[in-house]
Scaffold this motif. Structure first.
Motif, PDB file in Angstrom:
ATOM      1  N   VAL A 132     -18.121 -25.564  -7.825  1.00  0.00           N
ATOM      2  CA  VAL A 132     -17.297 -25.199  -6.673  1.00  0.00           C
ATOM      3  C   VAL A 132     -17.849 -23.878  -6.155  1.00  0.00           C
ATOM      4  O   VAL A 132     -17.890 -22.883  -6.873  1.00  0.00           O
ATOM      5  CB  VAL A 132     -15.814 -25.070  -7.048  1.00  0.00           C
ATOM      6  CG1 VAL A 132     -14.999 -24.642  -5.842  1.00  0.00           C
ATOM      7  CG2 VAL A 132     -15.285 -26.381  -7.620  1.00  0.00           C
ATOM      8  N   ARG A 133     -18.329 -23.885  -4.924  1.00  0.00           N
ATOM      9  CA  ARG A 133     -18.963 -22.705  -4.327  1.00  0.00           C
ATOM     10  C   ARG A 133     -17.977 -22.033  -3.374  1.00  0.00           C
ATOM     11  O   ARG A 133     -17.555 -22.633  -2.388  1.00  0.00           O
ATOM     12  CB  ARG A 133     -20.206 -23.117  -3.551  1.00  0.00           C
ATOM     13  CG  ARG A 133     -21.110 -24.096  -4.293  1.00  0.00           C
ATOM     14  CD  ARG A 133     -22.251 -23.412  -4.953  1.00  0.00           C
ATOM     15  NE  ARG A 133     -23.155 -24.342  -5.599  1.00  0.00           N
ATOM     16  CZ  ARG A 133     -24.319 -24.013  -6.129  1.00  0.00           C
ATOM     17  NH1 ARG A 133     -24.720 -22.747  -6.084  1.00  0.00           N
ATOM     18  NH2 ARG A 133     -25.085 -24.906  -6.716  1.00  0.00           N
ATOM     19  N   HIS A 134     -17.619 -20.805  -3.658  1.00  0.00           N
ATOM     20  CA  HIS A 134     -16.619 -20.083  -2.861  1.00  0.00           C
ATOM     21  C   HIS A 134     -17.296 -19.099  -1.911  1.00  0.00           C
ATOM     22  O   HIS A 134     -18.229 -18.384  -2.299  1.00  0.00           O
ATOM     23  CB  HIS A 134     -15.650 -19.323  -3.774  1.00  0.00           C
ATOM     24  CG  HIS A 134     -14.664 -20.211  -4.472  1.00  0.00           C
ATOM     25  ND1 HIS A 134     -13.437 -20.527  -3.945  1.00  0.00           N
ATOM     26  CD2 HIS A 134     -14.750 -20.859  -5.664  1.00  0.00           C
ATOM     27  CE1 HIS A 134     -12.793 -21.320  -4.778  1.00  0.00           C
ATOM     28  NE2 HIS A 134     -13.569 -21.544  -5.828  1.00  0.00           N
ATOM     29  N   TYR A 135     -16.817 -19.068  -0.682  1.00  0.00           N
ATOM     30  CA  TYR A 135     -17.300 -18.120   0.326  1.00  0.00           C
ATOM     31  C   TYR A 135     -16.098 -17.514   1.047  1.00  0.00           C
ATOM     32  O   TYR A 135     -15.117 -18.205   1.334  1.00  0.00           O
ATOM     33  CB  TYR A 135     -18.199 -18.812   1.355  1.00  0.00           C
ATOM     34  CG  TYR A 135     -19.513 -19.308   0.791  1.00  0.00           C
ATOM     35  CD1 TYR A 135     -20.656 -18.530   0.858  1.00  0.00           C
ATOM     36  CD2 TYR A 135     -19.594 -20.561   0.180  1.00  0.00           C
ATOM     37  CE1 TYR A 135     -21.869 -18.979   0.338  1.00  0.00           C
ATOM     38  CE2 TYR A 135     -20.794 -21.022  -0.352  1.00  0.00           C
ATOM     39  CZ  TYR A 135     -21.926 -20.228  -0.267  1.00  0.00           C
ATOM     40  OH  TYR A 135     -23.120 -20.678  -0.781  1.00  0.00           O
ATOM     41  N   ASN A 136     -16.195 -16.235   1.349  1.00  0.00           N
ATOM     42  CA  ASN A 136     -15.194 -15.553   2.163  1.00  0.00           C
ATOM     43  C   ASN A 136     -15.832 -15.189   3.495  1.00  0.00           C
ATOM     44  O   ASN A 136     -16.843 -14.477   3.539  1.00  0.00           O
ATOM     45  CB  ASN A 136     -14.689 -14.285   1.462  1.00  0.00           C
ATOM     46  CG  ASN A 136     -13.914 -14.610   0.194  1.00  0.00           C
ATOM     47  OD1 ASN A 136     -13.020 -15.439   0.207  1.00  0.00           O
ATOM     48  ND2 ASN A 136     -14.276 -13.951  -0.905  1.00  0.00           N
ATOM     49  N   PHE A 137     -15.258 -15.702   4.580  1.00  0.00           N
ATOM     50  CA  PHE A 137     -15.780 -15.451   5.916  1.00  0.00           C
ATOM     51  C   PHE A 137     -14.770 -14.628   6.711  1.00  0.00           C
ATOM     52  O   PHE A 137     -13.657 -15.082   6.985  1.00  0.00           O
ATOM     53  CB  PHE A 137     -16.007 -16.773   6.663  1.00  0.00           C
ATOM     54  CG  PHE A 137     -17.317 -17.455   6.368  1.00  0.00           C
ATOM     55  CD1 PHE A 137     -18.094 -17.098   5.282  1.00  0.00           C
ATOM     56  CD2 PHE A 137     -17.773 -18.482   7.190  1.00  0.00           C
ATOM     57  CE1 PHE A 137     -19.295 -17.730   5.008  1.00  0.00           C
ATOM     58  CE2 PHE A 137     -18.974 -19.122   6.935  1.00  0.00           C
ATOM     59  CZ  PHE A 137     -19.745 -18.748   5.847  1.00  0.00           C
ATOM     60  N   ASP A 138     -15.141 -13.416   7.106  1.00  0.00           N
ATOM     61  CA  ASP A 138     -14.375 -12.624   8.061  1.00  0.00           C
ATOM     62  C   ASP A 138     -15.031 -12.777   9.427  1.00  0.00           C
ATOM     63  O   ASP A 138     -16.165 -12.330   9.635  1.00  0.00           O
ATOM     64  CB  ASP A 138     -14.368 -11.143   7.670  1.00  0.00           C
ATOM     65  CG  ASP A 138     -13.541 -10.863   6.424  1.00  0.00           C
ATOM     66  OD1 ASP A 138     -12.765 -11.751   6.020  1.00  0.00           O
ATOM     67  OD2 ASP A 138     -13.676  -9.765   5.856  1.00  0.00           O
ATOM     68  N   VAL A 139     -14.324 -13.432  10.349  1.00  0.00           N
ATOM     69  CA  VAL A 139     -14.874 -13.672  11.687  1.00  0.00           C
ATOM     70  C   VAL A 139     -14.364 -12.593  12.629  1.00  0.00           C
ATOM     71  O   VAL A 139     -13.142 -12.386  12.755  1.00  0.00           O
ATOM     72  CB  VAL A 139     -14.475 -15.062  12.211  1.00  0.00           C
ATOM     73  CG1 VAL A 139     -14.994 -15.265  13.634  1.00  0.00           C
ATOM     74  CG2 VAL A 139     -15.016 -16.154  11.297  1.00  0.00           C
ATOM     75  N   GLU A 140     -15.275 -11.895  13.293  1.00  0.00           N
ATOM     76  CA  GLU A 140     -14.881 -10.834  14.220  1.00  0.00           C
ATOM     77  C   GLU A 140     -16.017 -10.568  15.205  1.00  0.00           C
ATOM     78  O   GLU A 140     -17.153 -10.989  14.989  1.00  0.00           O
ATOM     79  CB  GLU A 140     -14.544  -9.551  13.458  1.00  0.00           C
ATOM     80  CG  GLU A 140     -15.691  -9.025  12.614  1.00  0.00           C
ATOM     81  CD  GLU A 140     -15.259  -7.860  11.724  1.00  0.00           C
ATOM     82  OE1 GLU A 140     -14.333  -7.137  12.114  1.00  0.00           O
ATOM     83  OE2 GLU A 140     -15.859  -7.691  10.657  1.00  0.00           O
ATOM     84  N   TYR A 141     -15.679  -9.896  16.291  1.00  0.00           N
ATOM     85  CA  TYR A 141     -16.713  -9.473  17.237  1.00  0.00           C
ATOM     86  C   TYR A 141     -17.376  -8.201  16.717  1.00  0.00           C
ATOM     87  O   TYR A 141     -16.716  -7.295  16.202  1.00  0.00           O
ATOM     88  CB  TYR A 141     -16.112  -9.213  18.618  1.00  0.00           C
ATOM     89  CG  TYR A 141     -15.844 -10.463  19.407  1.00  0.00           C
ATOM     90  CD1 TYR A 141     -16.895 -11.223  19.931  1.00  0.00           C
ATOM     91  CD2 TYR A 141     -14.544 -10.897  19.635  1.00  0.00           C
ATOM     92  CE1 TYR A 141     -16.653 -12.375  20.655  1.00  0.00           C
ATOM     93  CE2 TYR A 141     -14.291 -12.059  20.364  1.00  0.00           C
ATOM     94  CZ  TYR A 141     -15.356 -12.784  20.865  1.00  0.00           C
ATOM     95  OH  TYR A 141     -15.116 -13.932  21.589  1.00  0.00           O
ATOM     96  N   ILE A 142     -18.697  -8.176  16.854  1.00  0.00           N
ATOM     97  CA  ILE A 142     -19.466  -7.006  16.445  1.00  0.00           C
ATOM     98  C   ILE A 142     -20.474  -6.688  17.555  1.00  0.00           C
ATOM     99  O   ILE A 142     -20.754  -7.520  18.414  1.00  0.00           O
ATOM    100  CB  ILE A 142     -20.218  -7.240  15.117  1.00  0.00           C
ATOM    101  CG1 ILE A 142     -21.188  -8.427  15.244  1.00  0.00           C
ATOM    102  CG2 ILE A 142     -19.245  -7.475  13.972  1.00  0.00           C
ATOM    103  CD1 ILE A 142     -22.059  -8.667  14.019  1.00  0.00           C
ATOM    104  N   PHE A 143     -20.984  -5.480  17.542  1.00  0.00           N
ATOM    105  CA  PHE A 143     -22.063  -5.142  18.466  1.00  0.00           C
ATOM    106  C   PHE A 143     -23.383  -5.594  17.857  1.00  0.00           C
ATOM    107  O   PHE A 143     -23.653  -5.386  16.676  1.00  0.00           O
ATOM    108  CB  PHE A 143     -22.100  -3.637  18.745  1.00  0.00           C
ATOM    109  CG  PHE A 143     -21.040  -3.187  19.700  1.00  0.00           C
ATOM    110  CD1 PHE A 143     -21.128  -3.488  21.055  1.00  0.00           C
ATOM    111  CD2 PHE A 143     -19.938  -2.454  19.253  1.00  0.00           C
ATOM    112  CE1 PHE A 143     -20.142  -3.068  21.944  1.00  0.00           C
ATOM    113  CE2 PHE A 143     -18.951  -2.038  20.125  1.00  0.00           C
ATOM    114  CZ  PHE A 143     -19.053  -2.346  21.482  1.00  0.00           C
ATOM    115  N   GLY A 144     -24.201  -6.213  18.681  1.00  0.00           N
ATOM    116  CA  GLY A 144     -25.525  -6.625  18.237  1.00  0.00           C
ATOM    117  C   GLY A 144     -26.479  -6.604  19.410  1.00  0.00           C
ATOM    118  O   GLY A 144     -26.073  -6.464  20.568  1.00  0.00           O
ATOM    119  N   ALA A 145     -27.761  -6.754  19.108  1.00  0.00           N
ATOM    120  CA  ALA A 145     -28.780  -6.799  20.157  1.00  0.00           C
ATOM    121  C   ALA A 145     -29.760  -7.909  19.806  1.00  0.00           C
ATOM    122  O   ALA A 145     -30.914  -7.644  19.458  1.00  0.00           O
ATOM    123  CB  ALA A 145     -29.492  -5.453  20.280  1.00  0.00           C
TER     124      ALA A 145
END
Length: 590
Positions: A37-50
């Motif tokens: 069982v492979r566990h992942y935690n995803f925090d989805v948010e807007y970030i600055f990128g280029a």
């Protein structure tokens, strides 16, 4: 047909011999190894990128773009705890190519399989990855895929098993296109009268990196192209692909583009295609490959026929639309060469954008590997889907059989499960179109009907889908459409020119070794024939994978005994008319 030189045939022969040796090993491989069982935690948010050297707000996961790569073995269970840290938007994630056997609520399609996850909420996706292959994940709410919500999902063979081909190392390429206009502006423009089309992308991204208004390869040209100055621009500097000489590498390629069909080539390297959409294919050798939105491939490249003192360009360019976007580039870096050492030759030239014969030659060479499942010889039901461009009160729409899809506020899966017939149109969409429709001309009547109706398919029946392309509203224009099916793979039985004719074209269909795919393209003014077995209960989307086309209504919904689905988490349906049906046991609907 693809032309293959004697040297290439020798290379292909060496690789196929290695594959045959490993195929014999497969026969004695250990089956049924341990699963995890492979566990992942995803925090989805807007970030600055280029992503292309111009700073922009992007949708990131855990502070990174593209999102983290998910990796598991076939048979494993993947658990993703998704925390929506967006302040004003819901979110879902679709696990593209994963069939969601027994877990249709985890398909990640807003208004279809689940409610959008509200700001501040955490939703847990739990699903089986049942077969190895190259996949990816992406947002499936509004146009969040265009905003950057995507990442790679790689499924290796089960523990104790081996792939049917040999390779010494692995490389990964996730392809995408990028706009400087926000997706919110794009959505408003697409819904305006007259339409404000999104235009061509400003850049093409390889693993989330690209360059805008400059060229990595400018020093080969006498034109006014600006050379890229990437000092301090690590956010847009190419992700270099590093290799050792005298090795065989598996290159996994997936396209999550919002619009662009792409062509990929590697300078002075042939590619042996071995996998498409998580299914093994008969190996065939190419100089370049076309890849449409939603598709994935694995190719083998060898580093024993090149000058190891050089590096080589990896290039992607636009196909099927007049290219107004520069090629995306990175380097195949032969160690121990410096990654700053430019190749001696300029990047490969992308084929002419409208050279559809080149595209069709590649596509028709994709056939199932020997021993792959064969399709049923007959079908129980055939649905003809005419792809049309229409208008509604001055707003441009895409439609299927003159019906433009609109999604309801209550997810279909909940409505079907609890017989909430008032929540969506109960009239089934048309299964055919008028016999006298002229696909070569703009529609005589551009008026369209909108509907949230669904196709109800009987469980375990064989269904044929004939995708029929037409002329758009503008004369002499017919666009490429890559169609993606959720919850199933289908056999691609064939492609044809003009209007599909049952009497003449039926006998042309390939029932011997058609490839299994989850995404298939229809070419301009042509047809594509698909066959699948409706053996996965749930409510599933089938749609054009071009983001604005889906947003404008180019899709259909299949209900395959969704009423019988059990174990749906209450949180998946805690909106709309199902939100009041919270009489649950152990947190699940029954």
């Amino acid at each position: 047909m693809v032309n293959i030189s004697p040297q290439s045939r020798g290379l292909m022969g060496q690789l196929m011999i290695r594959s045959l040796i490993l195929l014999s090993l497969l026969a004695v491989a250990v089956v049924g190894g341990r699963t995890q069982v492979r566990h992942y935690n995803f925090d989805v948010e807007y970030i600055f990128g280029a992503p292309d050297c111009k700073e922009h707000v992007v949708m990131g996961i855990n502070g990174q773009f593209p999102g983290p790569t998910i990796r598991a073995n076939a048979g494993d269970t993947v658990v993703v705890h998704l925390n929506n840290k967006l302040h004003t938007e819901g979110v879902v994630i679709h696990w593209h190519g994963i069939r969601q056997l027994g877990t249709p609520w985890a398909d990640g399609t807003a208004s279809i399989s689940q409610c959008a996850i509200n700001p501040g909420e955490v939703f847990t996706y739990r699903f089986l990855v049942d077969k190895p292959g190259t996949y990816f994940y992406h947002g499936h709410y509004g146009m969040q895929r265009s905003a950057g919500l995507y990442g790679s999902l790689i499924v290796d063979v089960a523990e104790g098993e081996r792939e049917p081909f040999h390779y010494d190392g692995e490389l990964n390429l996730l392809l995408s296109d990028w706009w400087h206009q926000s997706v919110h502006e794009q959505e408003v423009g697409l819904s305006s009268a007259p339409i404000r089309w999104i235009g061509e992308p400003q850049s093409l991204l390889l693993n989330g990196r690209g360059q805008h208004n400059c060229s990595l390869a400018a020093h080969y040209s006498n034109s006014s192209s600006n050379k890229c100055n990437l000092k301090g621009g690590e956010k847009c500097a190419p992700k270099i692909l590093k290799v050792q000489p005298n090795k065989t590498y598996r290159l996994r390629i997936a396209s999550t583009t919002a619009l662009a069909a792409l062509n990929l080539a590697i300078g002075n390297h042939k590619m042996l295609v071995v996998e498409a959409d998580g299914n093994y294919v008969q190996p065939f050798l190419v100089d370049d490959l076309d890849i449409y939105s939603g598709e994935s491939y694995s190719v083998l490249i060898t580093t024993d026929h090149q000058n190891a003192r050089n590096n080589y360009w990896v290039s992607v360019g636009v196909r099927g639309r007049e290219p107004k976007t520069p090629q995306g580039l990175t380097l195949l870096n032969y160690l121990p060469n410096s990654a700053s050492k430019l190749p001696v030759s300029p990047p490969p030239v992308t084929p002419q954008w409208n050279d559809y014969n080149h595209s069709k030659s590649f596509t028709k060479n994709i056939l199932a590997r020997m021993g792959s499942p064969k399709p049923p010889t007959t079908y129980n039901r055939r649905i003809m889907l005419l792809n049309t461009q229409n208008r509604l009160n001055g707003v441009t729409k895409w439609a299927v059989n003159n019906v433009s899809l609109v999604l309801p506020s209550t997810p279909y899966l909940g409505s079907v499960k609890f017989l909430l017939n008032h929540t969506f149109d109960q009239t089934s969409p048309p299964e055919n179109y008028p016999a006298n429709y002229d696909i070569m001309k703009p529609p005589v009547n551009t008026n369209v009907t909108t509907s949230s109706g669904i196709y109800r398919l009987q469980f375990n029946t064989t269904v044929d889908i004939i995708l029929q392309n037409t002329n758009a509203i503008t004369p002499n224009v017919s666009e490429i459409h890559p169609w993606h099916l959720h919850g199933h793979d289908f056999w691609v039985l064939g492609y044809g020119e003009g209007k599909f004719n049952s009497k003449n074209d039926e006998k042309k269909l390939n029932l011997k070794n058609p490839p299994l795919r989850n995404t298939a393209v229809i070419f301009p003014w042509g047809w594509t024939a698909l066959r699948f077995v409706a053996d996965n209960r749930g409510v599933w989307a089938f749609h054009c994978h071009i983001e604005p086309h889906l947003h404008m209504g180019m899709g259909a919904i299949f209900d395959i005994e969704g009423r019988s689905v059990k174990g749906i988490p209450s949180q998946a349906l805690a909106c709309g008319a199902t939100g009041s049906l919270m009489a649950t046991k152990n947190g699940k609907y029954h």
